[in-house]
Design a protein around this motif. Sequence first.
Motif, short mmCIF file in Angstrom:
data_model
loop_
_atom_site.label_atom_id
_atom_site.label_comp_id
_atom_site.label_asym_id
_atom_site.label_seq_id
_atom_site.Cartn_x
_atom_site.Cartn_y
_atom_site.Cartn_z
N THR A 67 -2.22 -28.46 32.76
CA THR A 67 -1.29 -29.10 31.82
C THR A 67 -1.94 -29.60 30.54
N LEU A 106 6.10 -33.63 36.80
CA LEU A 106 6.24 -34.15 35.43
C LEU A 106 5.78 -35.60 35.35
N ALA A 107 6.02 -36.37 36.42
CA ALA A 107 5.54 -37.76 36.44
C ALA A 107 4.00 -37.78 36.42
N SER A 149 2.07 -35.31 35.34
CA SER A 149 1.64 -34.74 34.05
C SER A 149 1.68 -35.78 32.95
N GLU A 150 2.72 -36.60 32.94
CA GLU A 150 2.82 -37.65 31.92
C GLU A 150 1.64 -38.63 32.03
N LEU A 178 -1.30 -38.75 29.04
CA LEU A 178 -1.50 -39.99 28.28
C LEU A 178 -2.90 -40.56 28.51
N ALA A 237 0.42 -36.26 22.64
CA ALA A 237 0.78 -36.13 24.05
C ALA A 237 2.23 -36.52 24.27
N GLU A 238 2.65 -37.59 23.61
CA GLU A 238 4.04 -38.05 23.76
C GLU A 238 5.04 -37.02 23.23
N ILE A 293 5.47 -34.59 26.00
CA ILE A 293 6.21 -35.21 27.10
C ILE A 293 7.71 -35.24 26.80
N ASP A 294 8.05 -35.38 25.55
CA ASP A 294 9.48 -35.37 25.15
C ASP A 294 10.18 -34.06 25.49
N PHE A 296 9.75 -32.43 28.34
CA PHE A 296 9.80 -32.27 29.80
C PHE A 296 11.24 -32.14 30.31
#
Length: 456
Positions: free
Chosen positions: A70, A92-93, A95-96, A100, A133-134, A137-138, A140
């Motif tokens: 990822t 996804l949790a 990965s976030e 970060l 990174a954020e 994540i948006d 996902f």
Amino acid sequence: MKTVKVHFLGAASTVTGSKFYLETPELNLMIDCGMFQGLKELRLLNWEPLPIDTSKIDFVLLTHGHLDHTGYLPRLAKGGFKGSIIGTAPTLAISEIILLDSAKIHEEEAERATKEKYGKHDPALPFYTVKEAEKAIDLFRFEKKEVWIQLSENIRFKFRFNGHIIGATFIELEIFGKVFVFSGDIGRTKDVLLAPPKRPKWADYLFMESTYGNKLHPKEDMEEILTTLIHKTINERGNLIIPSFAVERLQSLMYRLWKLYKQNKIPNIPIFIDSPMGTNVLSVFEQFPDWHKLSGKEYYAMRNHFKIISSYADTWKTIDDPRPKIVIAGSGMVTGGRVLTYLKQLIDIPTTTVLMVGYQAEGTRGRQLLEGAHELKLFGKYYPVKAKIRHVESLSAHADQQELLLWTKDIENIPEEVFLIHGEPLALDTFRVKLRDVHGWQVTIPKLNNVREFVI
């Protein structure tokens, strides 16, 4: 007749950087989007632009949340990708959390390299920032496992449970009636926290990991090993440092140590968990109880047994604590994270024991320690290694050769072609021969940036 092209952009003739780009008549997909780790020549590849137009990718499908699957997502988003990044909810949790944390480490290392002038660039640049990174994540979007998800008229996929870490799956991708199976990382058949992996029943084209394609995990008595090391640490009034992967390995270690204490096999020695990312991953176990074996009661009892460190100031208090103790800290291959601070202070003390608990890629500090390095470079300086170095492989979250073969056992057809990925050269070639001898399959070992065209 339709044409599908597969680009091997990572984990080809190496064990990191998983990235596979598929061009189809209806849409373009990427399976996993990882960073290269380990050897410098591999890490430098992260900075090279991909040989594709990332703005034309419609979807990224993630097998699981590890950084080598990822970690390139922020760069992909920065390069123009605006599609959906799809994984299971726990993937996804995870990965976030990982992205970060990784971004923060990149920023801190760039800042430190600039300040101490040990980088080649001034100012040093982070591989990606927290903001980048954020942005990834948006994008996902989660989907359930074991359910076909339609992406276009003739393309659909299914996530299937794969053990390894919480949320991990392999992917069955059906394109114009042909089934492309991407194994991701295959877990163990007997795991203290996770159920055994599911197995594919059909694969026209199989893309299979081979991390331990040439090895069987030793039948080690982990209880005995941990108990002996802990009593030795207490007797020597030393420190047992366990560099640990934040996802799964940390939680399985916590579970084993908690069980040893409950069974009165070890005393109530202080055990510190110094992995902010690992602590966050614990909350994923709490959030998704259907993905692991722990009951709610077991989870909370286990968690409360450990001293969880939250601040860097507490890291230094722990180092200065004169009591015999166990410290579990990230990262598992000693490539970064809080464990570097402990090793900087304690690696030159003979009463320190460093216990390596998983795969150590070429070029990592963990591999150097296993191979008997007499000194270790940390934060630009060398420190003598006087600590005892121990290694256990049975805690690996990767299937060994026998388990990999078992995973292929239920495939009813003869795949038109099998591609071995995510392995070092010896493991790849050994497993290639094994698959040929056991199944009679045609096996290919692709190289980085190879492109394979399928007419279907």
